[in-house]
Enzyme design. Structure first.
Site, short mmCIF file in Angstrom:
data_model
loop_
_atom_site.label_atom_id
_atom_site.label_comp_id
_atom_site.label_asym_id
_atom_site.label_seq_id
_atom_site.Cartn_x
_atom_site.Cartn_y
_atom_site.Cartn_z
N HIS A 465 4.16 19.07 -48.34
CA HIS A 465 5.06 19.01 -47.20
C HIS A 465 5.65 17.61 -46.95
CE1 HIS A 465 2.55 22.59 -45.48
NE2 HIS A 465 3.41 22.97 -46.39
C1 LIG Z 1 4.30 24.26 -54.41
C2 LIG Z 1 4.90 24.22 -53.04
C3 LIG Z 1 4.40 25.08 -52.06
C4 LIG Z 1 4.94 25.05 -50.77
N1 LIG Z 1 4.55 26.00 -49.87
C5 LIG Z 1 5.21 26.10 -48.69
C6 LIG Z 1 4.99 27.21 -47.82
O1 LIG Z 1 4.22 28.14 -48.11
N2 LIG Z 1 5.70 27.25 -46.64
C7 LIG Z 1 6.56 26.26 -46.28
O2 LIG Z 1 7.12 26.33 -45.19
N3 LIG Z 1 6.79 25.22 -47.10
C8 LIG Z 1 6.18 25.14 -48.30
N4 LIG Z 1 6.51 24.13 -49.16
C9 LIG Z 1 7.46 23.10 -48.72
C10 LIG Z 1 8.90 23.59 -48.60
O3 LIG Z 1 9.21 24.48 -49.65
C11 LIG Z 1 9.83 22.38 -48.60
O4 LIG Z 1 9.51 21.55 -47.49
C12 LIG Z 1 11.31 22.74 -48.49
O5 LIG Z 1 11.66 23.66 -49.48
C13 LIG Z 1 12.15 21.47 -48.61
O6 LIG Z 1 13.51 21.80 -48.57
P1 LIG Z 1 14.61 20.71 -48.94
O7 LIG Z 1 15.92 21.39 -48.80
O8 LIG Z 1 14.34 19.48 -48.17
O9 LIG Z 1 14.33 20.32 -50.47
P2 LIG Z 1 14.24 21.26 -51.77
O10 LIG Z 1 14.09 22.71 -51.39
O11 LIG Z 1 13.19 20.68 -52.64
O12 LIG Z 1 15.67 21.11 -52.41
C14 LIG Z 1 16.18 19.96 -53.03
C15 LIG Z 1 17.12 20.42 -54.13
O13 LIG Z 1 17.90 19.34 -54.57
C16 LIG Z 1 17.95 19.32 -55.98
N5 LIG Z 1 18.19 17.93 -56.38
C17 LIG Z 1 17.36 16.88 -56.22
N6 LIG Z 1 17.94 15.76 -56.68
C18 LIG Z 1 19.17 16.11 -57.12
C19 LIG Z 1 20.23 15.39 -57.71
N7 LIG Z 1 20.16 14.06 -57.91
N8 LIG Z 1 21.36 16.07 -58.07
C20 LIG Z 1 21.45 17.40 -57.85
N9 LIG Z 1 20.45 18.14 -57.31
C21 LIG Z 1 19.33 17.49 -56.93
C22 LIG Z 1 16.58 19.85 -56.38
O14 LIG Z 1 16.56 20.29 -57.71
C23 LIG Z 1 16.37 20.95 -55.35
O15 LIG Z 1 16.95 22.16 -55.77
C24 LIG Z 1 5.99 24.12 -50.45
C25 LIG Z 1 6.48 23.28 -51.43
C26 LIG Z 1 5.97 23.32 -52.72
C27 LIG Z 1 6.53 22.40 -53.77
#
Ligand SMILES: Cc1cc2nc3c(=O)[nH]c(=O)nc-3n(C[C@H](O)[C@H](O)[C@H](O)COP(=O)(O)OP(=O)(O)OC[C@H]3O[C@@H](n4cnc5c(N)ncnc54)[C@H](O)[C@@H]3O)c2cc1C
Length: 538
Positions: A465
């Protein structure tokens, strides 16, 4: 297709980016481009709820490692992050938890517009609750399916009974404004399959003519003209450098690790730090990459004398059940029930989360379980420890330096110890006793506090997280303002988990979706407003 005249260029198709792509392209007059470094989310294991650990260290995972953590026996911890459409929501444990009312009321003290009452409509706008909805807690018409598990483990009912035996509060719905209590975990699933942000928000609108989704497009830096962001430079799937321009805004949704990395690669960050990494500073913003927070997890792990745990999820019987009926162990999200508890009755909100996993979760999920077993994981919900993300070099292909600063605040260790003690009491109830066998390594059974502290240092892992590295706020170290605009620049926002000023008392996917739903309204509204001057630095 690269260039093109886009109003919005969104970087990252994760939990936040998928929401924005959907909501912003709802206006047919707006051309929207979504850049994703990973490949499309086609792999079968993404759909199968219990299979997410099989995606670890594959091409769908950024597969990060932290720096050596001095407070964790100098270990480098494994940090999975999703790298595909849906981002981390395509590889996560599917728990849908909003957190506690106090989380958002705390944010609102420095960030107007983000109190619980103000963000609740955005949670509900996202949600499509299937089944029970006591008190109308959930939205029912949004894109994101929220279901109960179809076939929870019999041990999960025993865990819930154990919570009752200890006198904890049974929640009508887990996502009540005060989440103190226990409940089965609602999951982002639709009819037994994972329902990621990509499934919920992107797939239904992929055919919109004004939405361009580029996969295999790794953003390298933001293009700047003075104080205005004008586009993004990225490497396409063939390794060719391309440029894409935005007439309106560039929106970073690359997540807690990569959004600050991209700002820093573009010369936006603490000037001294940038120079050290070989990047010419463009805009001095000292907080970029700072304020990194995460939930650290450890737990009670025991053998289970009955061969009924998810260790059997890979068996042919379970595979057939899943393929024919979308039922059975493979529909498990692995974290099947939770209890949010106050380790000190004087607290007004929970400080510890207990997560029930009907499987031994060992070796950061990378090691096959040694036999049937159970895990009651413990997370300390409001850590005081802070870390940061820094550039290792000016090369966008090089992973940034991730230092979560785990347990640099002593109070976090005390919180984990208190949580393990509650977990041990739960495992010793009449309800759970039939399922709880001998301790399973590395958990040694009940030991004194000093030994337990050593064990936590030796085997605690991330709860996945990380948040906070582009913190919203009004002070000099804040990266974005409360409308998520990068302070001091024009046409540039950050919208993802990195903007959270403080980590929530729950998991982080639902809050990130909420942030993006809210941001979509802020972005659409600002289209009709004059832009603030360079002094959007408050
Ligand atoms: C194994 C695991 C289990 C989890 N379990 C839970 C759960 O059960 N419940 C819950 O609420 N949360 C859970 N989480 C946390 C939750 O999924 C994340 O907090 C949330 O998805 C974050 O969203 P975000 O949009 O910030 O980033 P992300 O969803 O990580 O999205 C970022 C995106 O940007 C892309 N990206 C990065 N850098 C670049 C770049 N330079 N150029 C182009 N694209 C790029 C990445 O590939 C990715 O697709 C878990 C996370 C993991 C890894």
């Amino acid at each position: 297709m690269a260039a093109g005249n886009y109003r919005y260029v969104i970087v990252g198709a994760g939990s936040a980016g998928c929401v924005l792509a959907n909501r912003l392209s709802a206006d047919p007059a707006c051309q929207v481009a979504l850049l994703e470094a990973g490949e499309p989310d086609r792999r079968r294991e993404i759909r199968i709820p219990a299979a997410f650990v099989k995606l670890f260290q594959t091409e769908y995972d950024w597969n990060y490692r932290t720096t050596k953590q001095p407070q964790l026996s100098d270990r480098e911890l494994y940090w999975p992050r999703g790298k595909t459409l849906g981002g981390s929501s395509s590889i996560n444990g599917q728990a849908w938890t909003r957190g506690h009312r106090a989380d958002y009321d705390g944010w609102a003290q420095t960030c107007p517009g983000w109190s619980y009452d103000e963000v609740l409509p955005y949670f509900q706008r996202a949600e499509r609750r299937v089944g029970s909805n006591a008190g109308g807690v959930y939205g029912t018409a949004g894109p994101q399916f929220i279901s109960e598990l179809r076939d929870p483990s019999p041990t999960t009912a025993a865990f819930l009974a154990a919570c009752a035996e200890l006198g904890l509060r049974r929640l009508g719905e887990l996502n009540e404004p005060d989440n103190t209590g226990y409940s089965p975990t609602p999951v982002t699933q639709r009819r037994g399959l994972r329902h990621s942000a990509s499934d919920a928000y992107l797939r239904p609108v992929r055919r919109r003519p004004n939405l361009t989704v580029l996969t295999g497009a790794h953003a390298q830096r933001i293009l700047l003209d003075g104080t205005r962001a004008t586009g993004v430079e990225y490497r396409d799937a063939a390794g060719v450098t391309q440029r894409i321009t935005a007439s309106g805004e560039v929106i970073l949704s690359a997540g807690t690790v990569n959004s600050p990395q991209l700002l820093m690669l573009s010369g936006i960050g603490g000037a001294d730090q940038l120079r050290t990494a070989g990047v010419e500073p463009h805009h001095d913003l000292v907080g970029v990459g700072a304020n990194l927070q995460d939930h650290l997890a450890c737990g009670v792990i025991v053998h289970c004398p009955k061969p009924i745990t998810l260790v059997a999820a890979d068996s042919p019987v379970q595979l057939v059940r899943f393929l024919l009926a979308r039922r059975g162990m493979l529909t498990s999200s692995v974290n099947e029930a939770v209890a949010f508890v106050r380790s000190d009755p004087a607290l007004t909100a929970p400080d510890v989360e207990l997560v029930w996993l009907p499987v031994p979760f060992v070796g950061e999920g990378l090691t096959p379980p040694p036999g049937h077993g159970l895990t009651l994981a413990v997370e300390f919900l409001q850590p005081e420890s802070r870390g940061d993300i820094r550039l290792a070099s000016a090369d966008p292909a090089e992973p940034p330096v991730i230092d979560p600063g785990y347990l640099t605040a002593d109070s976090d260790l005390r919180g984990l110890v208190a949580g393990v003690r509650i977990a041990e009491r739960l495992c010793d109830t009449a309800a759970l006793r039939p399922y709880v066998g001998a301790p399973m390594a590395p958990y040694p059974g009940t030991v004194d506090d000093a030994k337990l502290e050593t064990l936590i240092r030796e085997y605690a892992q991330t709860a996945y997280h990380p948040v906070g590295t582009c913190r919203m706020g009004t002070d000099d170290a804040a990266v974005v303002d409360s409308q998520l605009r990068v302070r001091g620049l024009h046409g540039l926002r950050v919208v993802d988990a990195s903007v959270m000023p403080r980590i929530v008392r729950g998991h982080t996917h639902a809050p990130t979706v909420m942030i993006a739903e809210h941001a979509a309204d802020l972005i659409r509204a600002s289209k009709h407003q004059p832009e603030p001057g360079p002094a959007n630095i408050a």
